[in-house]
Write a protein that holds these residues in place. Structure first.
Motif, PDB file in Angstrom:
ATOM      1  N   VAL A  89      31.405  48.655  35.295  1.00 11.90           N
ATOM      2  CA  VAL A  89      32.941  48.556  35.750  1.00 11.90           C
ATOM      3  C   VAL A  89      32.872  47.850  36.906  1.00 11.90           C
ATOM      4  N   GLY A  90      33.692  46.518  36.988  1.00 12.38           N
ATOM      5  CA  GLY A  90      33.949  45.811  38.216  1.00 12.38           C
ATOM      6  C   GLY A  90      34.998  45.769  38.710  1.00 12.38           C
ATOM      7  N   PHE A  91      35.202  45.473  39.904  1.00 13.58           N
ATOM      8  CA  PHE A  91      36.589  45.112  40.467  1.00 13.58           C
ATOM      9  C   PHE A  91      36.527  44.041  41.462  1.00 13.58           C
ATOM     10  N   SER A  92      37.566  42.983  41.002  1.00 16.34           N
ATOM     11  CA  SER A  92      37.525  41.753  41.806  1.00 16.34           C
ATOM     12  C   SER A  92      36.279  40.956  41.519  1.00 16.34           C
ATOM     13  N   ALA A  93      35.554  40.486  42.506  1.00 12.08           N
ATOM     14  CA  ALA A  93      34.296  40.040  42.391  1.00 12.08           C
ATOM     15  C   ALA A  93      33.496  40.469  41.593  1.00 12.08           C
ATOM     16  N   GLY A  94      33.417  41.891  41.471  1.00 14.05           N
ATOM     17  CA  GLY A  94      32.669  42.575  40.787  1.00 14.05           C
ATOM     18  C   GLY A  94      32.796  42.714  39.336  1.00 14.05           C
ATOM     19  N   ALA A  95      34.077  42.254  39.119  1.00 14.32           N
ATOM     20  CA  ALA A  95      34.563  42.245  37.477  1.00 14.32           C
ATOM     21  C   ALA A  95      33.893  40.868  37.020  1.00 14.32           C
ATOM     22  N   THR A  96      33.807  39.840  37.909  1.00 12.47           N
ATOM     23  CA  THR A  96      33.522  38.539  37.468  1.00 12.47           C
ATOM     24  C   THR A  96      31.928  38.566  37.130  1.00 12.47           C
ATOM     25  N   VAL A  97      31.366  39.486  38.207  1.00  8.02           N
ATOM     26  CA  VAL A  97      29.689  39.754  37.821  1.00  8.02           C
ATOM     27  C   VAL A  97      29.731  40.715  36.519  1.00  8.02           C
ATOM     28  N   ALA A  98      30.548  41.608  36.314  1.00  8.79           N
ATOM     29  CA  ALA A  98      30.288  42.356  34.978  1.00  8.79           C
ATOM     30  C   ALA A  98      30.687  41.456  33.903  1.00  8.79           C
ATOM     31  N   TRP A  99      31.555  40.668  33.912  1.00 14.58           N
ATOM     32  CA  TRP A  99      31.808  39.473  32.777  1.00 14.58           C
ATOM     33  C   TRP A  99      30.576  38.729  32.572  1.00 14.58           C
ATOM     34  N   MET A 100      29.966  38.236  33.634  1.00 14.94           N
ATOM     35  CA  MET A 100      28.761  37.570  33.397  1.00 14.94           C
ATOM     36  C   MET A 100      27.657  38.310  32.752  1.00 14.94           C
ATOM     37  N   LEU A 101      27.516  39.411  33.130  1.00 14.15           N
ATOM     38  CA  LEU A 101      26.459  40.331  32.552  1.00 14.15           C
ATOM     39  C   LEU A 101      26.696  40.620  31.013  1.00 14.15           C
ATOM     40  N   VAL A 161      37.054  41.244  23.393  1.00 14.68           N
ATOM     41  CA  VAL A 161      37.767  41.213  24.642  1.00 14.68           C
ATOM     42  C   VAL A 161      39.204  42.045  24.113  1.00 14.68           C
ATOM     43  N   THR A 162      39.579  43.143  25.018  1.00 13.47           N
ATOM     44  CA  THR A 162      40.711  43.766  25.001  1.00 13.47           C
ATOM     45  C   THR A 162      41.489  43.587  26.155  1.00 13.47           C
ATOM     46  N   LEU A 163      42.510  42.840  26.100  1.00 16.34           N
ATOM     47  CA  LEU A 163      43.477  42.534  27.474  1.00 16.34           C
ATOM     48  C   LEU A 163      44.410  43.742  27.740  1.00 16.34           C
ATOM     49  N   HIS A 164      44.216  44.135  29.045  1.00 19.65           N
ATOM     50  CA  HIS A 164      45.376  45.314  29.543  1.00 19.65           C
ATOM     51  C   HIS A 164      46.548  44.523  30.146  1.00 19.65           C
ATOM     52  N   LYS A 165      47.458  44.131  29.653  1.00 15.72           N
ATOM     53  CA  LYS A 165      48.403  43.470  30.450  1.00 15.72           C
ATOM     54  C   LYS A 165      49.349  44.612  31.076  1.00 15.72           C
ATOM     55  N   ASN A 166      49.582  44.000  32.729  1.00 14.95           N
ATOM     56  CA  ASN A 166      50.350  44.895  33.264  1.00 14.95           C
ATOM     57  C   ASN A 166      51.033  44.048  34.507  1.00 14.95           C
ATOM     58  N   GLN A 167      51.852  44.542  35.276  1.00 13.36           N
ATOM     59  CA  GLN A 167      52.666  43.984  36.242  1.00 13.36           C
ATOM     60  C   GLN A 167      51.920  44.313  37.629  1.00 13.36           C
ATOM     61  N   PHE A 168      50.896  44.726  37.727  1.00 17.30           N
ATOM     62  CA  PHE A 168      50.447  45.095  39.138  1.00 17.30           C
ATOM     63  C   PHE A 168      49.780  43.894  39.801  1.00 17.30           C
ATOM     64  N   SER A 169      49.529  43.938  41.132  1.00 20.10           N
ATOM     65  CA  SER A 169      48.951  42.957  42.040  1.00 20.10           C
ATOM     66  C   SER A 169      47.718  43.339  42.234  1.00 20.10           C
ATOM     67  N   HIS A 170      46.753  42.230  42.679  1.00 23.06           N
ATOM     68  CA  HIS A 170      45.302  42.326  42.529  1.00 23.06           C
ATOM     69  C   HIS A 170      45.170  43.314  43.983  1.00 23.06           C
ATOM     70  N   CYS A 190      42.739  50.903  50.055  1.00 24.83           N
ATOM     71  CA  CYS A 190      42.914  50.147  51.377  1.00 24.83           C
ATOM     72  C   CYS A 190      43.541  48.844  51.188  1.00 24.83           C
ATOM     73  N   SER A 191      43.980  48.435  49.877  1.00 28.51           N
ATOM     74  CA  SER A 191      44.749  47.181  49.850  1.00 28.51           C
ATOM     75  C   SER A 191      46.255  47.448  49.966  1.00 28.51           C
ATOM     76  N   GLU A 192      46.856  46.213  50.521  1.00 28.49           N
ATOM     77  CA  GLU A 192      48.215  46.413  50.691  1.00 28.49           C
ATOM     78  C   GLU A 192      49.022  46.320  49.243  1.00 28.49           C
ATOM     79  N   ASN A 193      48.254  46.076  48.327  1.00 26.18           N
ATOM     80  CA  ASN A 193      48.802  46.093  46.976  1.00 26.18           C
ATOM     81  C   ASN A 193      48.355  47.371  46.236  1.00 26.18           C
ATOM     82  N   PHE A 194      47.906  48.304  46.864  1.00 28.48           N
ATOM     83  CA  PHE A 194      47.414  49.747  46.064  1.00 28.48           C
ATOM     84  C   PHE A 194      48.818  50.106  45.564  1.00 28.48           C
TER      85      PHE A 194
END
Length: 167
Positions: free
Chosen positions: A43-55, A112-121, A127-131
């Motif tokens: 499970v990866g978030f943001s840059a961690g998601a990129t690392v998860a993809w690469m792995l 790959v399964t895409l989960h389309k949504n309208q939420f922000s990064h 802790c994010s302003e986009n929470f």
């Protein structure tokens, strides 16, 4: 870690690019997985998601059973790689570029399964302003189901604690 009484193996990847960058962090997590020789889900978030993809795209990492990548916008630099396991990609609206360019490329990969949504990064980050509380609740429930699905059955158990947060 147990969810609903079912033991799971999850490597939660949270990368801080200020300390090491994507490639170095990828190499660090890859070395950990190869050393432990354990079946795991990522499970990866943001840059961690990129690392998860690469792995997930690493040919020598058959230990990875599936990956969930939340708002991994830097995946756009690694679209020449194809995952060898199931990947759930949960994009988010990005301020600096059109995410649909990434999702249209990812849609070409059968695993790959895409989960389309309208939420922000950052919608999963309190802790994010986009929470976004509703999105957080929805995807937390989805993640719990994802973590306990049959794809996780039979995976070797990680050393305690089971849930590793690598920084």
């Amino acid at each position: 870690m147990k969810m609903r009484g079912v033991p799971i193996n999850i490597l939660c990847i949270i990368a801080s690019l200020h300390h090491c960058g994507i490639e170095r962090y990828y190499n660090s997590v890859k070395a950990y997985i190869l050393e432990k020789k354990i079946d795991c889900n990522l499970v990866g978030f943001s840059a961690g998601a990129t690392v998860a993809w690469m792995l997930a795209c690493s040919e020598d990492l058959g230990f990875i059973k599936k990956a969930a990548c939340f708002y991994g916008s830097r995946v756009r630099y690694f679209l020449d790689r194809e995952p060898g396991c199931d990947v759930d990609f949960i994009p988010a609206k990005e301020a600096l570029f059109d995410i649909s360019k990434i999702t249209s490329q990812l849609a070409k990969f059968s695993m790959v399964t895409l989960h389309k949504n309208q939420f922000s990064h950052g919608f999963m980050n309190r802790c994010s302003e986009n929470f976004h509380p509703d999105a957080y609740r929805q995807y937390s429930e989805w993640l719990q189901e994802w973590c306990t699905s049959e794809l996780n059955a039979g995976a070797a158990k990680l050393p305690s604690p089971v849930n590793r947060v690598l920084r």
